[in-house]
Each structure stands twice: as structure tokens, then as C-alpha cells.
Design a protein around this motif. Structure first.
Motif, short mmCIF file in Angstrom:
data_model
loop_
_atom_site.label_atom_id
_atom_site.label_comp_id
_atom_site.label_asym_id
_atom_site.label_seq_id
_atom_site.Cartn_x
_atom_site.Cartn_y
_atom_site.Cartn_z
N ASN A 208 78.08 94.11 55.25
CA ASN A 208 78.05 93.61 53.87
C ASN A 208 77.30 94.61 52.99
OD1 ASN A 208 77.98 92.06 51.58
ND2 ASN A 208 76.26 90.83 52.26
N SER A 209 77.92 95.02 51.89
CA SER A 209 77.31 96.00 51.00
C SER A 209 77.11 95.49 49.58
CB SER A 209 78.18 97.27 50.95
OG SER A 209 79.49 96.95 50.49
N ASP A 210 77.39 94.20 49.32
CA ASP A 210 77.26 93.67 47.96
C ASP A 210 75.90 93.03 47.71
OD1 ASP A 210 77.44 91.39 49.46
OD2 ASP A 210 79.35 90.70 48.61
N GLY A 211 75.00 93.04 48.70
CA GLY A 211 73.66 92.52 48.50
C GLY A 211 73.49 91.04 48.72
N PHE A 212 74.56 90.31 49.02
CA PHE A 212 74.46 88.87 49.25
C PHE A 212 74.16 88.60 50.72
CE2 PHE A 212 76.96 88.95 45.34
CZ PHE A 212 76.30 87.98 44.59
N LEU A 213 73.38 87.55 50.95
CA LEU A 213 72.98 87.17 52.30
C LEU A 213 74.00 86.18 52.84
CD1 LEU A 213 70.83 87.32 54.54
CD2 LEU A 213 69.68 85.41 53.43
N ARG A 214 74.93 86.68 53.67
CA ARG A 214 75.97 85.82 54.25
C ARG A 214 75.76 85.60 55.74
NH1 ARG A 214 79.11 88.96 50.62
NH2 ARG A 214 80.10 87.68 49.01
N HIS A 215 75.02 86.48 56.37
CA HIS A 215 74.77 86.40 57.80
C HIS A 215 73.38 86.96 58.06
CE1 HIS A 215 75.18 87.62 62.11
NE2 HIS A 215 75.87 86.50 62.17
N GLN A 216 72.84 86.65 59.23
CA GLN A 216 71.49 87.13 59.54
C GLN A 216 71.39 88.65 59.52
OE1 GLN A 216 73.15 84.79 61.13
NE2 GLN A 216 71.87 82.98 60.86
N ARG A 217 72.50 89.33 59.74
CA ARG A 217 72.50 90.80 59.73
C ARG A 217 72.20 91.35 58.34
NH1 ARG A 217 79.05 91.86 60.15
NH2 ARG A 217 79.54 91.13 58.05
N ASP A 218 72.41 90.54 57.29
CA ASP A 218 72.17 90.99 55.91
C ASP A 218 70.71 90.83 55.50
OD1 ASP A 218 74.94 91.36 55.75
OD2 ASP A 218 75.24 89.28 55.10
N GLY A 219 69.89 90.19 56.35
CA GLY A 219 68.49 89.94 56.01
C GLY A 219 67.60 91.13 56.31
N GLU A 220 66.43 91.16 55.67
CA GLU A 220 65.50 92.28 55.82
C GLU A 220 64.91 92.33 57.23
OE1 GLU A 220 63.55 95.66 55.16
OE2 GLU A 220 65.08 94.74 53.87
N ALA A 221 64.71 91.16 57.86
CA ALA A 221 64.13 91.15 59.21
C ALA A 221 65.05 91.85 60.20
CB ALA A 221 63.87 89.71 59.65
N TRP A 222 66.35 91.61 60.08
CA TRP A 222 67.35 92.25 60.96
C TRP A 222 67.36 93.75 60.73
CZ3 TRP A 222 71.52 89.37 63.64
CH2 TRP A 222 72.47 90.19 64.25
N LYS A 223 67.38 94.16 59.45
CA LYS A 223 67.45 95.59 59.12
C LYS A 223 66.19 96.33 59.54
CE LYS A 223 70.52 94.70 55.19
NZ LYS A 223 70.64 94.71 53.71
N ALA A 224 65.03 95.69 59.37
CA ALA A 224 63.77 96.32 59.78
C ALA A 224 63.72 96.52 61.29
CB ALA A 224 62.58 95.48 59.31
N PHE A 225 64.26 95.56 62.04
CA PHE A 225 64.32 95.68 63.49
C PHE A 225 65.21 96.86 63.88
CE2 PHE A 225 65.41 94.60 67.83
CZ PHE A 225 64.25 94.01 68.32
N ASP A 226 66.33 97.03 63.19
CA ASP A 226 67.23 98.15 63.46
C ASP A 226 66.55 99.48 63.21
OD1 ASP A 226 69.20 96.46 64.23
OD2 ASP A 226 70.48 96.72 62.47
N ARG A 227 65.79 99.56 62.12
CA ARG A 227 65.14 100.82 61.78
C ARG A 227 64.05 101.19 62.78
NH1 ARG A 227 65.52 98.60 56.41
NH2 ARG A 227 63.37 97.85 56.60
#
Length: 561
Positions: A208-227
């Protein structure tokens, strides 16, 4: 299912034939499957035979295995007893002589057990102090409280009363049994099917690239874990899990002596429309006995923590879509629970004036004298600085709110708070010998932390941005009830009552709502008149919701009362 799970195109002829080239190739691809080749190969051979054998001559709809699985599924879903099921099997065998039907419950279970969906039975201390596993497996008494491991009954001798261990078939019976469903085999099974192995990559497709939270993968906690953990996020097959917990009565009878405290894992790799239900990842069942106090749940979570540590390092798994073995990694992202469950899992004391884990030690609480409840008055600090409520003294506590929002504590901050917290697990006994419900030893620094959460044993848990989630369904239901009963001015359940008005007067807020000397108090603008109640309830009586969006609320409406 069997073909895909074991990745064999055909029948295994002879496990002792070392010259079989097909067998050698499969053994190289699946080393974990052939750690005990005779056991695995024999079970697979028997499953293949049952799966390919017709139920009766000319039957194309059911094989012997398919019919048995369907029949056993009905037994489980409808709560059929073992004795009844055995009698049904005997009747079917007598009625259909030529059908390949198991003659007894023992034979049926022996076949179904080979599918690998069994659970582990672990004896537990009656006071929830420990599990009898590992090096403690042979103990007969709890090493913490000294309670006997075995179920006992009292017999009267000619002189004294003595306790005798209860035995069945010559074996002592455990006083408490913990049933644990291993996680690793079920995660492996999801990749062993060609369909679900493709679904497990869904979360990486079409980000998702439009900035809307549709799934847990779009959340900051998920992205921070990936980084932070690039080795984990680099493989799209890495599994992300959430732990959901809640209590329910399995037999629909609250007076039952059995109690189940389920722990369910939700795999986020799967798409929301997947047919895989979270209930298929039920992890644990604890019975018999009442619900456990908060700290005792860590004893029963230990097998899960051990498996999660193993999964973080990687487990050999066969991928049916890639046709090869890979290292499967998995991580627990957060928990989902109601507010009491949050206290059980996180270790924060959710009772009293410091119940809010976000506010932590900076909570601004007040005990309401007449309502006998805790009230948290510092919620205006989360508003924008220019919000008019910040300057409103009359409608709140007589103060102007100038503070900014709280800074979220990191996992390291929480661990530092827990340095001096020492908790003895198990049921606490009072001097009189009775259990003090929910009590723990008082902490010297009066910290609201009850314990160090067992999840901090996971190497990544300290660095997760979001560790615990509140189940919105519970909160919305309670808030909705309070609003409805307050608007309807229900005498028994409305929050707009005499006690609330007296508390307003004591705080010095909203003078127009204070009670009079005769005990009566003025009505508020949101209270419905009788005619308005009639219109409101008639609409509820005829309203129709989409399937699954609401219970049958029309049955809850009584227009006469």
C-alpha cells in the motif's frame, strides 16, 4: 492433502531399499521428515493406503480416510461422547459389511493421529507453580510449594484418615493437566500445501502506497520491525503472528468444573479472505479448575515461548510451491486481549489508580467517593494545544490543562522499571490457608508492575513498538451499553444517577447538575422522554442489519416494559 503434506508423487515401496533413487532424493530434500525414517515412512504408507482405498466397491465420493475424517469431524462439532461414537461405528460396521469402516474408536483414533494434529499433555502443579516437563518430568511433588502431582482421595482407616493416590489402569492420575498444541508443525503444514504456501506470500504483494491503514503491514510497528530485522523481512515467507487470548466455557455451562483459557495465534501472512481460521491455531487448553490469576499464565506460556525462540532461529520446512526446503522464521508481533487480559500478559496492574499502562506512573487519577470507582482526569492532555476544552474549568476538574501528551515508554524503560520486581509464581496462600484472590506480595517501591512479562524472553520483544493491543469489541460493547442505558435513563444501569451527581458536587464541576436537598436532581438534555423512548425502541424492533453485523437486537426490545 496427504500427497502435498509429504511431497511424494506415489507410493513408498520399501523403506529399507537403499537402492531406491526416488526415496534418496526425497530424503535429501526433507531431512527433518526422515530423522526417524521407519516411523515417518510407515505412517505415510498407511495414510496413502487409507486415502486411496475406496470406502466400498464403486464408491467415488469417499475414500476410507475421507469418510473417517468427516465422521470424526461431526463427533467433535456436535459433542458426541466416545461411547456413543463407538456404538455408531459398530452399527455402521454391522449394517455395511463390505464398507471399509473402522470397527472401534481406538482404530479410528489410531488412523487420525497419523495426520499430525495431536496435542501434548503436560502435567501441571495444582497451584500453577510449575509444569512437569524437561528435567522436572519425573518429579512427584512441586518443587516450589510441595503439592502432590497426583490426584488424591481420602480414605478412612480404622484409626485415621489417609490420602490415597487415584489410579487408572495402574497409573497415577495427574491433579491438573495442561494441553498444548505445538505451533511449529502447523506452521510447517501451511507451506506443505501448494495453495496455502502461495497465500502465505500475500502480505508482500502489492504494498500500500497511499498512506491509508488497511492491513497491519501498513502500520508503523510492522515497518519498524522490518527496518530493524532485515534478515527476517528479507524473506517474504517469514511468518508474523499475533497472540489473541480470551476466556470461554467450552460446554456452554458456566457451572462446569472444566475451564479453558485459550491462546490463539493469528498468522498475518494470509489474506483476510483466506479460508484458514485463527481457531486452527489454538495453542493451549488448561483444565480443570477456575481461571488462573494473572501471574500464573506465564507457567503455561513457557512451551510457546520455547517454540517462538526456535522459530526465530529458523526451522527446516518444505515449500510445496517452490518444491524445496527452506528455513522458516516466525516472530510474535503483539498480543490482542481485553483489559484484564492485558494485565495478565503484560504484568501491569490494571486495577487501581495506575491502571493505564500508557500513562504509567504519570497517571492522574481520582477516587470517586460515592460511585466507588476510579476516575482518570488527565485525558485533556492528548488534545491539541488550542482546543477549547483545555481552558474549560467548569465542565472538568476546575483546572486548566497545559501539559502535552505523554511520551510512549520503550521496552528498555519498562525493563528498568522491573529491575526490583520479584514475584513468586503460583497461588498465594494466606496465613489461614485460604487463597487470597489476585494478591501478590507488596512491592517496596509501590510500583504498579506485577511481574516481568515472559514475552521479554524473546530477543526482539523489547524493541517492538507495539507489544499489547486492546480488543476493541469488548470496549465498544461496554461503552455502547453505558450510553444506551444512560440515554434511556434506566434506573438500574444508567450512569446518570444520584451517586454520579454527588461526585460532581464534590469535585466542584457542572453546578447545574448538582442534586437538590430533597435528593432529586435536574434532568439532562440527552435523557429521552417516554414518547422519544417509544420511537427509539420501535425502530430497534424493526431494524434489519446485514448478516454478521449485529445480533438479533429486535428480540432484546420489550415495548411494554
Amino acid at each position: 492433502m496427504v500427497h502435498e503434506a509429504f511431497n511424494f508423487p506415489g507410493f513408498v515401496a520399501n523403506e529399507d531399499d537403499s537402492s531406491n533413487k526416488d526415496f534418496e532424493g526425497d530424503a535429501e530434500e526433507l531431512p527433518y521428515l526422515y530423522s526417524k525414517p521407519s516411523h515417518a515412512a510407515r505412517h505415510f504408507e498407511e495414510l496413502l493406503e487409507d486415502g486411496e482405498q475406496e470406502l466400498y466397491s464403486g464408491c467415488t465420493k469417499f475414500s476410507k480416510l475421507a469418510f473417517l475424517v468427516r465422521l470424526y469431524h461431526i463427533k467433535c462439532m456436535c459433542g458426541v461422547s466416545d461411547k456413543t461414537f463407538e456404538m455408531i461405528l459398530e452399527l455402521l460396521c454391522d449394517a455395511f459389511k463390505h464398507a471399509k469402516i473402522s470397527a472401534s474408536l481406538h482404530d479410528a483414533k489410531r488412523i487420525i493421529r497419523k495426520l499430525g494434529i495431536a496435542y501434548k499433555k503436560i502435567d501441571a502443579c495444582l497451584n500453577d507453580c510449575m509444569l512437569y516437563q524437561g528435567s522436572d518430568q519425573e518429579l512427584s511433588r512441586c518443587k516450589r510449594c510441595g503439592t502432590s502431582r497426583w490426584k488424591q482421595k481420602t480414605r478412612r482407616n480404622s484409626i485415621v484418615w489417609i490420602n490415597v493416590v487415584v489410579k487408572k489402569n495402574g497409573k497415577p492420575q495427574a491433579a491438573k493437566v495442561f494441553r498444548y498444541f505445538p505451533l511449529v508443525p502447523r506452521l510447517q503444514r501451511m507451506f506443505m500445501s501448494s495453495k496455502t504456501s502461495v497465500d502465505m506470500l500475500w502480505h508482500k504483494k502489492g504494498p500500500n502506497s497511499d498512506g491509508f491503514l488497511r492491513h497491519q503491514r501498513d502500520g508503523e510497528a510492522w515497518k519498524a520491525f522490518d527496518r530493524r530485522y532485515t534478515h527476517f523481512s528479507g524473506d517474504p515467507r517469514s511468518v508474523r503472528l499475533a497472540l489473541a487470548s480470551d476466556g470461554f466455557s467450552p460446554f456452554g455451562n458456566l457451572s462446569s468444573r472444566y475451564s479453558i483459557w485459550p491462546v490463539i495465534l493469528i498468522p498475518y501472512n494470509l489474506p483476510p479472505w483466506s479460508c484458514m481460521k485463527p481457531s486452527s491455531f489454538l495453542l493451549s487448553m488448561i483444565n480443570p479448575g477456575p481461571k488462573m490469576p494473572g501471574n500464573d499464565i506465564d507457567i503455561y506460556l513457557q512451551p510457546l515461548i520455547d517454540e517462538l525462540k526456535q522459530l526465530w532461529g529458523g526451522v527446516d520446512t518444505y515449500d510445496a510451491s517452490e518444491k524445496k526446503t527452506f528455513k522458516m522464521h516466525a516472530a510474535l508481533m503483539w498480543t490482542i486481549n481485553d483489559f484484564p487480559g492485558l494485565g495478565n500478559l503484560s504484568g501491569w496492574n490494571t486495577y487501581g489508580g495506575r491502571a493505564c499502562p500508557t500513562c504509567n506512573l504519570d497517571a492522574e487519577s481520582k477516587r470517586l467517593t460515592f460511585s466507588q470507582k476510579w476516575c482518570f482526569m488527565g485525558n485533556r492532555r492528548f488534545l491539541n494545544q488550542g482546543h477549547r476544552f483545555r481552558q474549560d474549568r467548569v465542565r472538568f476538574d476546575g483546572k486548566v490543562e497545559v501539559r502535552g501528551p505523554l511520551v510512549t515508554l520503550s521496552g528498555g524503560d519498562i525493563l528498568r522499571q522491573l529491575d526490583n520486581v520479584h514475584v513468586k509464581l503460583g497461588k498465594v496462600q494466606t496465613e489461614a490457608g485460604k487463597r487470597a484472590r489476585g494478591q501478590q506480595a507488596a512491592l517496596q517501591d509501590e510500583s504498579p508492575c506485577k511481574k516481568r512479562s515472559i514475552f521479554f524472553e524473546l530477543p526482539y520483544w523489547e524493541y517492538n513498538l507495539l507489544r499489547h493491543n486492546l480488543d476493541v469489541i469488548h470496549i465498544e460493547k461496554n461503552v455502547c451499553d453505558n450510553i444506551i442505558y444512560t440515554i434511556l435513563n434506566d434506573s438500574g444501569k444508567s450512569k446518570n444517577n444520584l451517586k454520579a451527581r454527588k461526585d460532581l458536587q464534590l469535585i466542584g464541576s457542572r453546578r447545574e447538575l448538582w442534586p437538590r436537598e430533597d435528593g432529586k436532581y435536574p434532568t439532562v438534555i440527552f435523557s429521552m422522554s417516554n414518547s422519544q423512548k417509544d420511537v427509539f425502541l420501535r425502530n430497534l424492533k424493526i431494524v434489519v442489519f446485514s448478516d454478521g453485523h449485529s445480533s438479533n437486537i429486535s428480540c432484546c426490545v420489550d415495548l411494554q416494559q
